[in-house]
Motif scaffolding. Structure first.
Motif, PDB file in Angstrom:
ATOM      1  N   GLY A  35       8.875   8.228   3.379  1.00 42.18           N
ATOM      2  CA  GLY A  35       9.195   7.898   1.997  1.00 42.18           C
ATOM      3  C   GLY A  35       8.001   7.978   1.074  1.00 42.18           C
ATOM      4  O   GLY A  35       8.144   8.281  -0.115  1.00 42.18           O
ATOM      5  N   GLN A  36       6.816   7.732   1.596  1.00 43.47           N
ATOM      6  CA  GLN A  36       5.623   7.808   0.760  1.00 43.47           C
ATOM      7  C   GLN A  36       5.394   9.235   0.269  1.00 43.47           C
ATOM      8  O   GLN A  36       4.840   9.457  -0.798  1.00 43.47           O
ATOM      9  N   ILE A  37       5.872  10.212   1.036  1.00 44.92           N
ATOM     10  CA  ILE A  37       5.723  11.630   0.667  1.00 44.92           C
ATOM     11  C   ILE A  37       6.931  12.123  -0.108  1.00 44.92           C
ATOM     12  O   ILE A  37       6.804  12.757  -1.160  1.00 44.92           O
ATOM     13  N   LEU A  49       3.602   5.742  -5.846  1.00 50.65           N
ATOM     14  CA  LEU A  49       3.484   5.746  -7.299  1.00 50.65           C
ATOM     15  C   LEU A  49       2.297   6.590  -7.761  1.00 50.65           C
ATOM     16  O   LEU A  49       2.360   7.269  -8.791  1.00 50.65           O
ATOM     17  N   ALA A  50       1.219   6.566  -6.988  1.00 54.48           N
ATOM     18  CA  ALA A  50       0.035   7.334  -7.366  1.00 54.48           C
ATOM     19  C   ALA A  50       0.327   8.826  -7.406  1.00 54.48           C
ATOM     20  O   ALA A  50      -0.289   9.567  -8.174  1.00 54.48           O
ATOM     21  N   ALA A  87      10.028   7.222  -9.648  1.00 50.97           N
ATOM     22  CA  ALA A  87       8.851   7.670  -8.907  1.00 50.97           C
ATOM     23  C   ALA A  87       8.914   7.253  -7.443  1.00 50.97           C
ATOM     24  O   ALA A  87       8.390   7.948  -6.566  1.00 50.97           O
ATOM     25  N   LEU A  88       9.558   6.139  -7.138  1.00 52.36           N
ATOM     26  CA  LEU A  88       9.671   5.684  -5.760  1.00 52.36           C
ATOM     27  C   LEU A  88      10.763   6.420  -4.991  1.00 52.36           C
ATOM     28  O   LEU A  88      10.728   6.468  -3.758  1.00 52.36           O
ATOM     29  N   SER A  89      11.725   6.977  -5.695  1.00 48.65           N
ATOM     30  CA  SER A  89      12.836   7.674  -5.048  1.00 48.65           C
ATOM     31  C   SER A  89      12.526   9.171  -4.931  1.00 48.65           C
ATOM     32  O   SER A  89      11.542   9.648  -5.496  1.00 48.65           O
ATOM     33  N   SER A  93       0.826  -1.213   0.000  1.00 46.05           N
ATOM     34  CA  SER A  93       0.000   0.000   0.000  1.00 46.05           C
ATOM     35  C   SER A  93       0.857   1.259   0.000  1.00 46.05           C
ATOM     36  O   SER A  93       0.525   2.248  -0.667  1.00 46.05           O
ATOM     37  N   SER A  94       1.966   1.256   0.743  1.00 44.51           N
ATOM     38  CA  SER A  94       2.855   2.421   0.761  1.00 44.51           C
ATOM     39  C   SER A  94       3.473   2.661  -0.607  1.00 44.51           C
ATOM     40  O   SER A  94       3.566   3.802  -1.078  1.00 44.51           O
TER      41      SER A  94
END
Length: 235
Positions: free
Chosen positions: A86-88, A21-22, A111-113, A15-16
């Motif tokens: 990290g999600q932000i 990515l969203a 996008a994840l970094s 989910s994170s």
């Protein structure tokens, strides 16, 4: 949605990762890392799996076997994805992959970094992420074990704070396992290496074409092995 890219991630992190990515307008299917036999046939010749935080080379190789059998390309990443910030802001990631596979999956990794130039590390070829995940996990685990060892030693009345034999048991087991992982990784990642981001060439040792993960593995193997307690007693 990038239909030719799929993630393989622990269920607790899915989910994170999808939330991050969203933020970039990206969506990808996620396979649970806990079930490597559930991988379907690759939908396209360039379909690529991004394996997130494999717990060692054994898990990486299990997924690689499935990926090869079903026609998928495979790359592996390591990162502290438990950190909610990290999600932000994005996570620090180390990636093991060939350039041909990065060409497909790079938008997902970027996008994840963090949203900065060259914000993720191309640490080596296939298996580099899995090896670095193992190395960082081993260091954290041994740090925790050392702390517990010190607590037990200090809480025993009349004992000295330093017991050589129990210390040797603790250090020998962890370091021996890490050296085995280093040997296995070096046998796996043997191709010439050039970092995906040219600017990261400055991180390599001068005159070396080794990936950073390979440098770490080679360094671990030249360190003297802590003698096992049985060997120390015999001598």
């Amino acid at each position: 949605m990038l239909t030719q890219v799929c993630l393989v991630a622990p269920a607790a992190l899915a989910s994170s990762i999808l939330g991050r990515l969203a933020r970039s307008g990206l969506g990808v299917p996620v396979f649970p890392a806990e079930t490597p036999t559930a991988l379907p046939p690759a939908p396209t010749p360039d379909s690529t799996l991004v394996l997130v935080n494999p717990q060692g080379l054994a898990e990486y190789l299990a997924w690689k076997s499935q990926a090869d059998a079903q026609g998928w390309h495979l790359l592996d990443i390591a990162g502290n994805l438990q950190n909610p910030l990290g999600q932000i802001y994005g996570w620090m990631l180390a990636v093991g992959a060939k350039h041909s596979d990065l060409a497909i999956a790079e938008p997902i990794i970027a996008a994840l970094s963090p949203a900065l130039p060259n914000a993720w590390l191309h640490a080596g070829g296939p298996g580099a992420g899995a090896f670095l995940q193992t190395a960082s996990g081993a260091c954290l685990m041994q740090s925790g074990e050392v702390w517990l060892w010190l607590q037990r030693a200090l809480q025993q009345p009349g004992s000295t704070p330093f017991d050589l034999q129990s210390w040797q048991y603790l250090v020998h087991g962890g370091f021996e396992k890490l050296q085995r992982e280093a040997r296995d990784y070096l046998a796996l990642d043997t191709e010439p290496f050039t970092p995906w981001h040219a600017a990261q060439s400055g991180l390599l040792l001068q005159g070396s074409s080794n990936a950073l993960a390979r440098e770490l593995a080679q360094w671990l193997l030249i360190l003297p092995v802590v003698p096992s307690p049985s060997a120390a007693t015999a001598s």
